[in-house]
Design a protein around this motif. Structure first.
Motif, PDB file in Angstrom:
ATOM      1  N   ARG A  57       0.660  -1.317   0.078  1.00 34.77           N
ATOM      2  CA  ARG A  57       0.057  -0.019  -0.092  1.00 34.77           C
ATOM      3  C   ARG A  57       0.848   1.351   0.135  1.00 34.77           C
ATOM      4  NH1 ARG A  57      -4.765  -0.130   4.270  1.00 34.77           N
ATOM      5  NH2 ARG A  57      -4.798   2.049   3.927  1.00 34.77           N
ATOM      6  N   GLU A  91       4.322  -0.669   3.900  1.00 37.60           N
ATOM      7  CA  GLU A  91       3.257  -1.061   4.374  1.00 37.60           C
ATOM      8  C   GLU A  91       2.578  -1.784   3.385  1.00 37.60           C
ATOM      9  OE1 GLU A  91      -0.886   1.385   4.933  1.00 37.60           O
ATOM     10  OE2 GLU A  91       0.686   1.986   6.176  1.00 37.60           O
ATOM     11  N   GLU A  99      -1.154  -4.712   2.821  1.00 32.68           N
ATOM     12  CA  GLU A  99      -2.747  -5.264   3.412  1.00 32.68           C
ATOM     13  C   GLU A  99      -2.417  -6.885   2.910  1.00 32.68           C
ATOM     14  OE1 GLU A  99      -7.183  -4.189   2.570  1.00 32.68           O
ATOM     15  OE2 GLU A  99      -5.515  -3.254   1.498  1.00 32.68           O
ATOM     16  N   THR A 153      -3.685  -4.152   8.063  1.00 27.61           N
ATOM     17  CA  THR A 153      -2.414  -3.614   7.286  1.00 27.61           C
ATOM     18  C   THR A 153      -1.284  -3.892   8.481  1.00 27.61           C
ATOM     19  OG1 THR A 153      -2.698  -1.418   8.164  1.00 27.61           O
ATOM     20  CG2 THR A 153      -3.573  -2.046   6.185  1.00 27.61           C
ATOM     21  N   THR A 169       3.491  -3.349   8.820  1.00 27.33           N
ATOM     22  CA  THR A 169       4.533  -2.727   8.475  1.00 27.33           C
ATOM     23  C   THR A 169       5.690  -3.455   8.396  1.00 27.33           C
ATOM     24  OG1 THR A 169       5.043  -1.461  10.295  1.00 27.33           O
ATOM     25  CG2 THR A 169       3.737  -0.516   8.392  1.00 27.33           C
TER      26      THR A 169
END
Length: 204
Positions: free
Chosen positions: A110, A122, A124, A155, A157
């Motif tokens: 994303r 990041e 999803e 989500t 990271t």
């Protein structure tokens, strides 16, 4: 089993369509391949494939319709680099975490940004897989064992240090890209154990 520590970069040099499934010829590049065996397992972008025949520094592997549907292997273009890892030997160091090579689903990038010398992504995850991803837990992306920095709903990271960028295909990742995702197998077993415990309690 694998560790998620990429030991070589290869590339797709041929793909043959067999009317629904495919056959790939993967060049092993800098992957250490002393005495390769027919039938051994090699993770290609996190997908466990069986080396059927060898041609110099490359191997042919069948890719089923199911694998093409559940992973990003069908997205691969000729000459595109791929992450490679040979199956774990009993005497090997477990530098990453236990990885099965059975991709659970596809994550989407994303956003990405530079963070000092690292790069933060990041991603999803599919809703049914997000519950297995925990902050500071392990996740496998395109075959690379990574630590989850943070999680919010579906989500999460990850931060990629310079060495990992250099040694894997992550240097070419971009926003919108589809990435093979394998969640931590320990999380799956834990869920199953807790589910069985709850079922037993309800049956009392």
């Amino acid at each position: 089993m694998f560790t998620g520590i990429i030991t070589g970069l290869g590339r797709l040099v041929d793909r043959v369509d067999h009317g629904g499934d495919m056959r790939f010829l993967i060049e092993t590049g800098n992957l250490p391949m002393d005495k390769p065996d027919v039938g051994e397992s090699i993770a290609v972008n996190g997908v466990c494939l069986t080396a059927q025949t060898w041609e110099k520094n490359a191997f042919w592997a069948d890719v089923s319709a199911e694998t093409l549907r559940l992973t990003t292997l069908d997205d691969l273009q000729l000459e595109q680099p791929v992450n490679l890892e040979r199956a774990l030997a009993a005497s090997d160091r477990l530098g990453g975490h236990l990885v099965s090579g059975h991709v659970d689903g596809i994550a989407h990038i994303r956003a990405c940004r530079d963070e000092v010398r690292s790069r933060q992504f990041e991603l999803e995850a599919p809703a049914d897989l997000a519950r297995y991803i925990a902050r500071k837990g392990s996740v496998t992306l395109d075959g690379v064992s990574l630590t989850v920095n943070d999680v919010s709903a579906n989500t999460f990271t990850v931060n990629i240090v310079p060495h990992t960028q250099e040694m894997t295909t992550i240097s070419g990742w971009d926003v919108g890209q589809r990435i093979n995702l394998e969640v931590d197998v320990v999380a799956r077993y834990l869920e199953r154990l807790l589910s069985a415990r709850d079922d037993a309690r309800q049956g009392q």
